[in-house]
Scaffold this active site. Structure first.
Site, PDB file in Angstrom:
ATOM      1  N   HIS A  95      26.520  10.494  33.026  1.00 56.19           N
ATOM      2  CA  HIS A  95      26.872  10.160  31.642  1.00 56.19           C
ATOM      3  C   HIS A  95      28.397  10.195  31.501  1.00 56.19           C
ATOM      4  O   HIS A  95      29.059  11.049  32.092  1.00 56.19           O
ATOM      5  CB  HIS A  95      26.218  11.155  30.679  1.00 56.19           C
ATOM      6  CG  HIS A  95      26.288  10.698  29.258  1.00 56.19           C
ATOM      7  ND1 HIS A  95      27.446  10.799  28.515  1.00 56.19           N
ATOM      8  CD2 HIS A  95      25.372  10.106  28.464  1.00 56.19           C
ATOM      9  CE1 HIS A  95      27.223  10.287  27.313  1.00 56.19           C
ATOM     10  NE2 HIS A  95      25.964   9.853  27.252  1.00 56.19           N
ATOM     11  N   GLU A  97      30.302  11.253  29.287  1.00 55.45           N
ATOM     12  CA  GLU A  97      30.879  12.524  28.821  1.00 55.45           C
ATOM     13  C   GLU A  97      31.061  13.483  29.996  1.00 55.45           C
ATOM     14  O   GLU A  97      32.054  14.204  30.076  1.00 55.45           O
ATOM     15  CB  GLU A  97      29.983  13.127  27.717  1.00 55.45           C
ATOM     16  CG  GLU A  97      30.168  12.371  26.404  1.00 55.45           C
ATOM     17  CD  GLU A  97      28.954  12.348  25.494  1.00 55.45           C
ATOM     18  OE1 GLU A  97      28.008  13.124  25.713  1.00 55.45           O
ATOM     19  OE2 GLU A  97      28.959  11.518  24.558  1.00 55.45           O
ATOM     20  N   SER A 206      25.813   3.916  19.981  1.00 55.70           N
ATOM     21  CA  SER A 206      25.622   3.675  18.547  1.00 55.70           C
ATOM     22  C   SER A 206      24.354   2.891  18.212  1.00 55.70           C
ATOM     23  O   SER A 206      24.351   2.083  17.276  1.00 55.70           O
ATOM     24  CB  SER A 206      26.865   2.995  17.948  1.00 55.70           C
ATOM     25  OG  SER A 206      27.993   3.843  18.090  1.00 55.70           O
TER      26      SER A 206
HETATM   27  P1  13P Z   1      25.326   7.615  20.391  1.00 53.26           P
HETATM   28  O1  13P Z   1      23.978   6.962  20.204  1.00 53.26           O
HETATM   29  O2  13P Z   1      25.521   8.819  19.540  1.00 53.26           O
HETATM   30  O3  13P Z   1      26.429   6.620  20.321  1.00 53.26           O
HETATM   31  O4  13P Z   1      25.335   8.178  21.910  1.00 53.26           O
HETATM   32  C1  13P Z   1      24.974   7.345  22.955  1.00 53.26           C
HETATM   33  C2  13P Z   1      24.841   8.147  24.192  1.00 53.26           C
HETATM   34  O5  13P Z   1      25.808   8.645  24.719  1.00 53.26           O
HETATM   35  C3  13P Z   1      23.485   8.351  24.721  1.00 53.26           C
HETATM   36  O6  13P Z   1      23.516   8.887  25.997  1.00 53.26           O
END
Ligand code: 13P
Length: 258
Positions: A95, A97, A206
């Protein structure tokens, strides 16, 4: 063909909110049913609880990350085998992040996918370009480099790919439908030609109840990976059923005598 509806709760909620989510979501599931594949990814401490709360449904459980080692002196890590032990069938790997916050390299991610597959978990391997890469037309180049992790897993039909443009995550800036389709068609071809893979490709960034249907209707899209909107059971249920795949009729063993 089933679509994957994936809820990534990230580091949000509590035991109480996990309980409330499962209570509402399973009630909706039992009342309406769907043949879409729904997978919930709670934070690690709530995996066992969520597994119990989802029992009696076809809803699957996944973890948001796993270690690239199988066991040993890795304080704070969780192995893929442990995740399988507490009921996970899927794991998110790479991911954005984690790539950003933990500097996860391609070699590191390859080790994680290997461990996941050995533990019989289906990896959802995430890739995506930054806003700067997108603005300067480097999307395909960046994605190609990220895909190189799959060199070690050619032809493995357990793999699922998730395309999440980094700039669309948690920002409310969903990518344009034609951009999503073009990029995912490119990924589909690349997966097939270079890695002998026909993996489903999920879109994340999103996704909400009001845009899910349009995204899920795109030809190259095999599902959605949802962050913020997956914390609300009613909204995630709307997303999960935005494309209706009715339950297959039960096949009867009755054959009339002629
Ligand atoms: P959002 O739907 O909050 O943009 O996050 C997407 C995401 O990172 C799912 O892994």
């Amino acid at each position: 063909m089933t679509k994957y509806m994936v809820a990534n709760w990230k580091m949000n909620g509590s035991l109480e909110t996990a309980h409330d989510f499962c209570q509402t979501f399973t009630r909706l599931f039992h009342a309406h049913q769907t043949d879409n594949t729904i997978v919930i990814f709670p934070p690690h401490p709530y995996l066992s609880f969520t597994n119990g709360a989802l029992s009696g449904t076809d809803i699957s459980l996944g973890a948001q990350d796993c270690s690239g080692a199988s066991e040993g002196a890795f304080t704070g890590e969780t192995s893929a085998t442990m995740l399988a032990d507490v009921g996970c069938s899927y794991v998110i790997i790479g991911h954005s992040e984690r790539r950003q916050q933990h500097q996860e390299s391609n070699t590191f991610l390859s080790d994680k996918i290997k461990c996941a597959l050995e533990a019989n978990l289906r990896p959802i391997f995430c890739i995506g370009e930054s806003e700067q890469d997108f603005e300067t037309g480097k999307t395909q180049e960046v994605l190609k480099t990220q895909l190189q992790v799959l060199n070690d897993f050619k032809g493995n039909d357990k793999l699922i790919l998730a395309y999440e443009p980094v700039w669309a995550i948690g920002t409310g800036k969903v990518a344009r439908l034609d951009d999503i389709e073009n990029t995912c068609a490119f990924l589909k071809k690349e997966l097939f030609d270079v890695y002998q893979l026909s993996s489903p490709i999920l879109y994340g960034g999103s996704v909400k109840a009001d845009n899910a249907k349009d995204i899920l209707s795109l030809q190259s899209i095999g599902g959605v990976l949802v962050g913020g909107a997956s914390l609300k059971p009613d909204e995630f249920w709307k997303i999960s059923t935005a494309i209706v795949i009715p339950k297959k009729p039960q096949t009867s063993s009755f054959s009339p005598k002629l």
